[in-house]
Scaffold this motif. Sequence first.
Motif, PDB file in Angstrom:
ATOM      1  N   UNK A   1       0.714  -1.311   0.008  1.00 21.81           N
ATOM      2  CA  UNK A   1       0.364  -0.146   0.226  1.00 21.81           C
ATOM      3  C   UNK A   1       0.604   1.649   0.014  1.00 21.81           C
ATOM      4  N   UNK A   2       2.719   0.964   0.222  1.00 21.00           N
ATOM      5  CA  UNK A   2       2.650   2.309   0.653  1.00 21.00           C
ATOM      6  C   UNK A   2       3.839   2.435  -0.890  1.00 21.00           C
ATOM      7  N   UNK A   3       3.288   1.694  -1.460  1.00 18.74           N
ATOM      8  CA  UNK A   3       5.264   1.508  -2.862  1.00 18.74           C
ATOM      9  C   UNK A   3       3.889   1.119  -4.513  1.00 18.74           C
ATOM     10  N   UNK A   4       2.327   2.388  -3.877  1.00 19.49           N
ATOM     11  CA  UNK A   4       1.814   1.953  -5.394  1.00 19.49           C
ATOM     12  C   UNK A   4       0.843   3.197  -5.216  1.00 19.49           C
ATOM     13  N   UNK A   5       0.253   3.415  -6.450  1.00 12.72           N
ATOM     14  CA  UNK A   5      -0.773   5.345  -6.770  1.00 12.72           C
ATOM     15  C   UNK A   5      -2.038   3.998  -6.258  1.00 12.72           C
ATOM     16  N   UNK A   6      -1.998   3.539  -6.676  1.00  9.10           N
ATOM     17  CA  UNK A   6      -3.848   2.999  -6.246  1.00  9.10           C
ATOM     18  C   UNK A   6      -3.622   0.957  -5.110  1.00  9.10           C
ATOM     19  N   UNK A   7      -3.750   0.979  -4.323  1.00  6.92           N
ATOM     20  CA  UNK A   7      -4.292  -0.286  -3.525  1.00  6.92           C
ATOM     21  C   UNK A   7      -5.539  -0.225  -3.683  1.00  6.92           C
ATOM     22  N   UNK A   8      -5.530  -2.102  -4.319  1.00  5.53           N
ATOM     23  CA  UNK A   8      -7.094  -2.393  -4.753  1.00  5.53           C
ATOM     24  C   UNK A   8      -7.501  -3.821  -4.158  1.00  5.53           C
ATOM     25  N   UNK A   9      -8.279  -3.639  -2.873  1.00  3.47           N
ATOM     26  CA  UNK A   9      -8.375  -4.789  -1.944  1.00  3.47           C
ATOM     27  C   UNK A   9      -9.659  -5.505  -3.077  1.00  3.47           C
ATOM     28  N   UNK A  10      -8.943  -7.354  -3.544  1.00  4.71           N
ATOM     29  CA  UNK A  10     -10.545  -7.457  -4.162  1.00  4.71           C
ATOM     30  C   UNK A  10     -11.026  -9.111  -2.838  1.00  4.71           C
ATOM     31  N   UNK A  11     -12.744  -8.513  -2.723  1.00  5.65           N
ATOM     32  CA  UNK A  11     -13.491  -9.300  -1.517  1.00  5.65           C
ATOM     33  C   UNK A  11     -14.127  -9.581  -1.963  1.00  5.65           C
ATOM     34  N   UNK A  12     -15.239 -10.559  -2.453  1.00  6.85           N
ATOM     35  CA  UNK A  12     -16.486 -11.290  -2.300  1.00  6.85           C
ATOM     36  C   UNK A  12     -17.033 -11.577  -1.802  1.00  6.85           C
ATOM     37  N   UNK A  13     -18.139 -11.567  -1.348  1.00  4.78           N
ATOM     38  CA  UNK A  13     -19.717 -10.535  -0.195  1.00  4.78           C
ATOM     39  C   UNK A  13     -18.783 -12.046   1.283  1.00  4.78           C
ATOM     40  N   UNK A  14     -18.634 -12.880   0.597  1.00  2.00           N
ATOM     41  CA  UNK A  14     -18.429 -13.156   1.405  1.00  2.00           C
ATOM     42  C   UNK A  14     -17.500 -13.235   2.168  1.00  2.00           C
ATOM     43  N   UNK A  15     -16.229 -12.379   2.445  1.00  2.00           N
ATOM     44  CA  UNK A  15     -15.275 -12.352   2.992  1.00  2.00           C
ATOM     45  C   UNK A  15     -16.224 -11.471   4.311  1.00  2.00           C
ATOM     46  N   UNK A  16     -17.097 -11.137   3.974  1.00  2.00           N
ATOM     47  CA  UNK A  16     -17.507  -9.096   4.957  1.00  2.00           C
ATOM     48  C   UNK A  16     -18.260 -10.513   6.217  1.00  2.00           C
ATOM     49  N   UNK A  17     -18.394  -9.405   7.793  1.00  2.00           N
ATOM     50  CA  UNK A  17     -18.550  -9.881   8.653  1.00  2.00           C
ATOM     51  C   UNK A  17     -17.732 -11.059   9.300  1.00  2.00           C
ATOM     52  N   UNK A  18     -16.403 -10.892   8.867  1.00  2.00           N
ATOM     53  CA  UNK A  18     -16.064 -12.300   9.466  1.00  2.00           C
ATOM     54  C   UNK A  18     -14.397 -11.574  10.328  1.00  2.00           C
ATOM     55  N   UNK A  19     -14.239 -12.359  10.862  1.00  2.00           N
ATOM     56  CA  UNK A  19     -12.108 -12.105  11.065  1.00  2.00           C
ATOM     57  C   UNK A  19     -12.119 -12.854  11.587  1.00  2.00           C
ATOM     58  N   UNK A  20     -10.593 -12.568  10.739  1.00  2.00           N
ATOM     59  CA  UNK A  20      -9.665 -13.524  11.549  1.00  2.00           C
ATOM     60  C   UNK A  20      -8.796 -13.027  12.542  1.00  2.00           C
ATOM     61  N   UNK A  21      -7.521 -13.766  12.549  1.00  2.00           N
ATOM     62  CA  UNK A  21      -6.314 -13.824  13.412  1.00  2.00           C
ATOM     63  C   UNK A  21      -4.961 -12.447  13.276  1.00  2.00           C
ATOM     64  N   UNK A  22      -5.382 -12.075  12.069  1.00  2.00           N
ATOM     65  CA  UNK A  22      -4.381 -10.814  12.254  1.00  2.00           C
ATOM     66  C   UNK A  22      -4.804  -9.451  11.386  1.00  2.00           C
ATOM     67  N   UNK A  23      -4.827  -8.402  12.509  1.00  5.38           N
ATOM     68  CA  UNK A  23      -5.151  -6.850  11.629  1.00  5.38           C
ATOM     69  C   UNK A  23      -4.450  -6.241  10.805  1.00  5.38           C
ATOM     70  N   UNK A  24      -4.644  -6.355   9.485  1.00  2.00           N
ATOM     71  CA  UNK A  24      -3.653  -6.056   8.230  1.00  2.00           C
ATOM     72  C   UNK A  24      -3.468  -4.742   8.008  1.00  2.00           C
ATOM     73  N   UNK A  25      -5.004  -3.899   7.858  1.00  2.15           N
ATOM     74  CA  UNK A  25      -4.570  -2.825   7.321  1.00  2.15           C
ATOM     75  C   UNK A  25      -5.975  -2.124   7.931  1.00  2.15           C
TER      76      UNK A  25
END
Length: 252
Positions: free
Chosen positions: A196-220
């Motif tokens: 995210x600090x080495x690009x002009x535009x940072x783009x995250x791709x996430x399908x609707x199944x990823x929303x409302x879930x938590x995993x182990x690591x806080x990434x960004x």
Amino acid sequence: MLNQPRLEEIMRFLSQQKRVKAADLATQLVVSEETIRRDFKYLEELGKLRRVHGGAILPRLNEEQPLQVRNRIRTQAKAKIAECASGLVQEGMALFLDTGTTTLALAHQLTSFSQLRVVTNSLDIAQLLTQQSDNHVLVTPGDVRRNDNALIGPHTLEFARQFHYDIAFMGIGAVDLKLGLMDYEESEAMLRRTLVVHCVRSVVLADDGKFGHRTFINTLPFDAIATLVTNRPLSADYMDRLEQAHVDIVHP
């Protein structure tokens, strides 16, 4: 047609026993094994279970499933995301694609381009783009992670930092309304924090199944990225949260 009460019974048995056999369920639910296998396939596409030889098991918490399993989950959603994301790309751009099934779907879309410079830590993405397009492909060094052919570790990070990308396309493990973007492994989180600090535009791709879930690591946090591409309109809560963070939302 799929029978919702039967699907609920399958999940009830699975939650109790952790592993079920198709033959046993067919007997208990008075249907054919073929019907149970079809139910397994449907539930796996929703991420509810993982098919194994002769039966099914529950996915392990806080552990991402192997690539060959994830490739069978939400394939239509990932195809929609890939098509939308490819609309952000223009010939001549320098891109980073990190490892994942959705970025792999995007790589298929990028075979229609011929003048891209693509850096990736995915051996599968590198092979696909090299064999099916004329784009220039650079592969990061790193330790090979066997379950998804990803290259990870300090050498991967050091290599990624050498370049400046027009767009960095990233997958993500989960999207939580309060905690933001989350991952299963520190190696993936560290790479995404670097990108995210080495690009002009940072783009995250996430399908609707990823929303409302938590995993182990806080990434960004949400405000660390520029764009989120998903396969369907988001709920009002997520729309408001992402708009507050000034994140562009792209969907079909």
